[in-house]
Design an enzyme around this catalytic site. Structure first.
Site, PDB file in Angstrom:
ATOM      1  N   ALA A 121       0.854  -1.190   0.000  1.00 44.05           N
ATOM      2  CA  ALA A 121       0.000   0.000   0.000  1.00 44.05           C
ATOM      3  C   ALA A 121       0.885   1.233   0.000  1.00 44.05           C
ATOM      4  CB  ALA A 121      -0.901   0.010   1.233  1.00 44.05           C
ATOM      5  N   LYS A 122       0.357   2.354  -0.354  1.00 44.61           N
ATOM      6  CA  LYS A 122       1.060   3.632  -0.220  1.00 44.61           C
ATOM      7  C   LYS A 122       0.017   4.735  -0.277  1.00 44.61           C
ATOM      8  CE  LYS A 122       5.515   4.793  -0.274  1.00 44.61           C
ATOM      9  NZ  LYS A 122       6.502   4.029   0.461  1.00 44.61           N
TER      10      LYS A 122
END
Ligand code: NAD
Length: 432
Positions: A121-122
């Site tokens: 994720a980011k």
């Protein structure tokens, strides 16, 4: 979430990372390249070309003068087949949806190379944090947490610090989330202060893993550390920790730099005496060293090992021909462009990729998450010992691919990660 938003009022001309290829384009190209080496169902590759979902939120902030600004925040969740999503949150004026997607894909590969039970994720907010007061930063962080509350959680998605965010930001997220959930939930973020469930050794971990991988790579190429010269670009968290460890393990660190330039001593610097970015920001050039160099000169020094540990896209087609190091260990994320990679391959310079070399950060984040869930703290010695073990294991897996296929170290690392992800998808099924 996912509303149409007015443009931010915030404006800035600050540039911190050159943009020669977008993170998303790089991530997709690397996926395609690794998939070509493996016999993977093309539907799985197609699935991995896309994030599972991207949250786009409006984050209103009451400024200290009483006015209101609305900022845009993102959280890209790429793939969770091996476990909860994991990745940083950055506060930076150049955050974009595509950048978050690309970086979330990198996190998927990085977690898989390290065999961590996480997916990638980011996220971030399009904001210049330097233009916010501490109170504004806290209000913005808490409201962003509330907007993402349904999307994050210790078993769903676990953010961590990144550019423009730090342990204090994580503490605010943990507090805001815990207050709304009605229970103290330290496992919702990593990179927290140890007093509220952060792990010892988390801050030094990316630099420590860079040093460990450098030692293993030198060993592989029969380069005794005591005869090895090293140049490190960037003397911040990653660069300084890596330089100091290698120095204490007997390597000859001859040059280090910060944004203002480099210092060089062919007999070796006392890296413990040179102030790091945290100890005294941008003070490397004030240090009394035999020679001062321009930043680009450090990259072209006649050394055995070059560690770019500052920013992305510093080794490009323009300077790759001038690089003479035998080994490049990527401390920063994405320091080598595709064009430079090809030149290094032709010149026989080996590049050990970021998703392996600096993965100590996410690995100790995993340790932090384990400690939070078990409500039991590990000693610093245990953290460092377990990190050493994880880095050795990941190195062995990547080395096996490198030894048995005619590929670069980068491709070998992507092959290891992608194979693990694809096998998990195969076992679970895509459920179209
Ligand atoms: P930092 O802010 O602590 O230090 C960065 C250093 O690089 C500073 O010394 C700065 O002066 C120097 N620098 C900046 N621009 C430069 C330039 N153009 N030339 C030479 N030096 C320059 O940052 P950090 O946390 O050490 O991160 C460095 C890199 O490592 C980034 O790419 C980051 O994404 C990556 N990274 C960081 C972590 C982490 O947890 N800290 C983990 C994995 C990867």
């Amino acid at each position: 979430m996912s509303t149409t938003l007015p443009p931010n009022r915030e404006e800035t001309d600050e540039v911190t990372e050159q943009d020669t290829e977008s993170a998303l384009a790089t991530a997709r190209r690397q996926l395609k390249q690794a998939a070509a080496h493996l016999d993977i169902d093309e539907n799985i590759v197609e699935r991995l070309n896309h994030p599972a979902r991207v949250h786009r939120v409006a984050v209103p902030l009451e400024r200290d003068d009483g006015s209101l600004d609305v900022f845009t925040g993102y959280r890209s969740q790429h793939d969770a087949v091996r476990g909860p999503y994991k990745g940083g949150l950055r506060f930076h004026p150049h955050v974009t949806e595509d950048e978050c997607i690309g970086l979330s894909m990198w996190m998927t590969w990085k977690c898989a190379v390290m065999d961590l039970p996480f997916g990638g994720a980011k996220g971030g907010i399009v904001v210049n944090p330097k233009k916010l007061s501490d109170d504004e930063k806290e209000r913005l962080t808490r409201r962003f947490t509330q907007e993402l509350r349904d999307a994050i959680g210790p078993m769903q998605d676990i953010p961590a610090p990144d550019m423009g965010t730090d342990a204090q930001t994580m503490a605010w997220i943990m507090d805001a989330y815990s207050m709304q959930e009605g229970e103290t939930t330290p496992g919702v973020v990593t990179g927290k202060p140890p007093v509220i469930g952060g792990s010892y050794g988390r801050e030094e971990a990316p630099g420590r893993s860079v040093a460990i991988i450098t030692r293993l790579a030198c060993d592989y190429y029969d380069m005794p550390l005591s005869d090895t010269t090293v140049a490190v670009q960037g003397f911040g968290s990653v660069g300084a920790n890596a330089a100091r460890l290698l120095d204490s393990w007997g390597a000859n660190v001859v040059a280090v730099s910060d944004v203002n330039g480099a210092i060089y001593d062919p007999d070796g610097l006392d890296t413990h005496d040179v102030p790091t970015h945290e100890e005294e920001p941008e003070a490397v050039m004030k240090y009394d060293a035999p020679q001062k160099l321009e930043n680009h000169e450090l990259l072209e020094l006649d050394v055995d090992v070059l560690i770019p540990a500052a920013i992305g896209n510093v080794l490009t087609e323009d300077n790759a021909d001038n690089v003479t190091a035998d080994l490049i260990i990527e401390g920063a994320n994405g320091p080598t462009t595709t064009g430079a990679d090809k030149i290094f391959e032709a010149k026989g310079i080996h590049v050990i990729p970021d998703i392996l070399a600096n993965a100590g950060g996410v690995t100790v984040s995993y340790f932090e998450w384990l400690q939070d869930i078990n409500r039991r703290r590990w000693s610093l010695d245990r953290v460092n010992e377990e990190l050493e073990t994880e880095m050795n294991t990941a190195w062995e897996s990547v080395k096996e691919e490198f030894d048995t296929r005619d590929v670069s170290w980068r491709d070998a690392a992507y092959i290891v990660g992608l194979r693990r992800i694809a096998e998990a998808h195969q076992a679970r099924g895509v459920w179209p």
